[in-house]
Design a protein around this motif. Structure first.
Motif, PDB file in Angstrom:
ATOM      1  N   TRP A 116       0.911  -1.171  -0.117  1.00 40.01           N
ATOM      2  CA  TRP A 116      -0.072  -0.115  -0.043  1.00 40.01           C
ATOM      3  C   TRP A 116       0.891   1.247  -0.158  1.00 40.01           C
ATOM      4  O   TRP A 116       0.212   2.380  -0.299  1.00 40.01           O
ATOM      5  CB  TRP A 116      -1.137   0.181   1.063  1.00 40.01           C
ATOM      6  N   LEU A 117       2.208   1.077   0.357  1.00 43.75           N
ATOM      7  CA  LEU A 117       3.037   2.153  -0.073  1.00 43.75           C
ATOM      8  C   LEU A 117       3.003   2.509  -1.343  1.00 43.75           C
ATOM      9  O   LEU A 117       2.943   3.677  -1.800  1.00 43.75           O
ATOM     10  CB  LEU A 117       4.341   1.986   0.643  1.00 43.75           C
ATOM     11  N   VAL A 118       3.165   1.675  -2.260  1.00 45.35           N
ATOM     12  CA  VAL A 118       3.396   1.592  -3.731  1.00 45.35           C
ATOM     13  C   VAL A 118       1.868   2.082  -4.354  1.00 45.35           C
ATOM     14  O   VAL A 118       1.746   2.895  -5.098  1.00 45.35           O
ATOM     15  CB  VAL A 118       3.771   0.319  -4.489  1.00 45.35           C
ATOM     16  N   GLY A 119       0.968   1.434  -3.602  1.00 45.76           N
ATOM     17  CA  GLY A 119      -0.315   1.828  -4.103  1.00 45.76           C
ATOM     18  C   GLY A 119      -0.953   3.271  -4.051  1.00 45.76           C
ATOM     19  O   GLY A 119      -1.647   3.793  -4.787  1.00 45.76           O
ATOM     20  N   GLY A 120      -0.647   3.707  -2.575  1.00 45.60           N
ATOM     21  CA  GLY A 120      -0.919   5.252  -2.616  1.00 45.60           C
ATOM     22  C   GLY A 120       0.086   6.046  -3.132  1.00 45.60           C
ATOM     23  O   GLY A 120      -0.446   7.202  -3.845  1.00 45.60           O
ATOM     24  N   PHE A 121       1.321   5.577  -3.583  1.00 51.42           N
ATOM     25  CA  PHE A 121       2.053   6.452  -4.515  1.00 51.42           C
ATOM     26  C   PHE A 121       1.307   6.585  -5.965  1.00 51.42           C
ATOM     27  O   PHE A 121       1.240   7.586  -6.551  1.00 51.42           O
ATOM     28  CB  PHE A 121       3.487   5.968  -4.515  1.00 51.42           C
TER      29      PHE A 121
END
Length: 244
Positions: free
Chosen positions: A13-18
């Motif tokens: 979700w770090l990648v998803g949020g970005f």
């Protein structure tokens, strides 16, 4: 000390949020297929719905003043029965079928991105707005992907980019709140899901906020092409795993 699963949730979700912050495309399209290789679907989907609420809240705050409030009512009304049916699907359909549905929708989403064209814009309507809301409620609650139906409606009526982001951002927050309430009432937020959320929530916020300073320096066309390739791969993996 976070375990392996918690780190997977954080990184997903770090990648998803970005991704969501940069392109406007739902970060769940990237986060869910990767996390699905490690977390059971009946835990992952409620988790994703909860984190989508946080992600959409961040985006809605940035574009709230451009929201077309009148256009949201038919979508919200349509989303209510859709969410109830989606909850039924989530509770009674097997994990492998849910994963296959995720894979198929991801592949269709990429196809739709390349083929969908609007020759002329149309007036907002309760019929089409309600249908889009119904589809978003059903898909959002069942497999946590609510973007395509209302995204297509926004293009159909010709919203400008800021109205698009503002209206859909606020709608997604309201729709996700309904979904999370239904899922909580059904007992789907187990201790494991809530533990994962402790790592996913800060990751989502950090990823979304990190996108804003760098979005002006990224070639969005190239970024979207790479992202479409990642989504195709993720969809194929989900579909393949569901058939094993």
């Amino acid at each position: 000390m976070p375990d392996t699963m918690s780190l997977i949730v954080f990184c997903s979700w770090l990648v998803g949020g970005f991704v969501s912050g940069v392109s406007g495309i739902g970060g769940a399209l990237v986060a869910v297929p990767f996390a699905a290789m490690f977390i059971p679907m009946h835990e992952l989907i409620p988790l994703s719905c909860l984190l989508n609420l946080i992600m959409d809240g961040c985006i809605a705050c940035m574009h709230f003043r451009h929201c077309r409030v009148s256009a949201m009512w038919p979508m919200i009304v349509g989303s209510l029965p859709g969410s109830i049916i989606g909850l039924f699907i989530l509770q009674f359909v097997s994990g492998s079928i849910l994963q296959g549905a995720v894979g198929a929708l991801l592949l269709y989403y990429v196809y739709w991105q390349h083929t969908f064209r609007v020759e002329e814009t149309h007036s907002e309507s309760w019929t089409y707005g309600g249908a889009a809301g119904f589809g978003a409620g059903l898909l959002g609650t069942a497999i946590s992907f609510d973007g395509p139906p209302v995204g297509a409606y926004g293009l159909y009526v010709g919203w400008n980019p800021r109205a698009f982001l503002g209206t859909l951002g606020v709608f997604f927050v309201i729709r996700s709140t309904i979904t999370c309430g239904l899922q909580a009432g059904a007992g789907l937020y187990t201790p494991a899901v809530l533990e994962y959320a402790m790592y996913g929530i800060p990751a989502t916020i950090i990823g979304t906020l990190c996108a804003f300073p760098v979005v002006k320096h990224i070639n969005l066309d190239t970024f979207r092409k790479v992202l479409m390739g990642v989504i195709v791969l993720a969809g194929a993996v989900c579909l393949g795993r569901s058939l094993l």
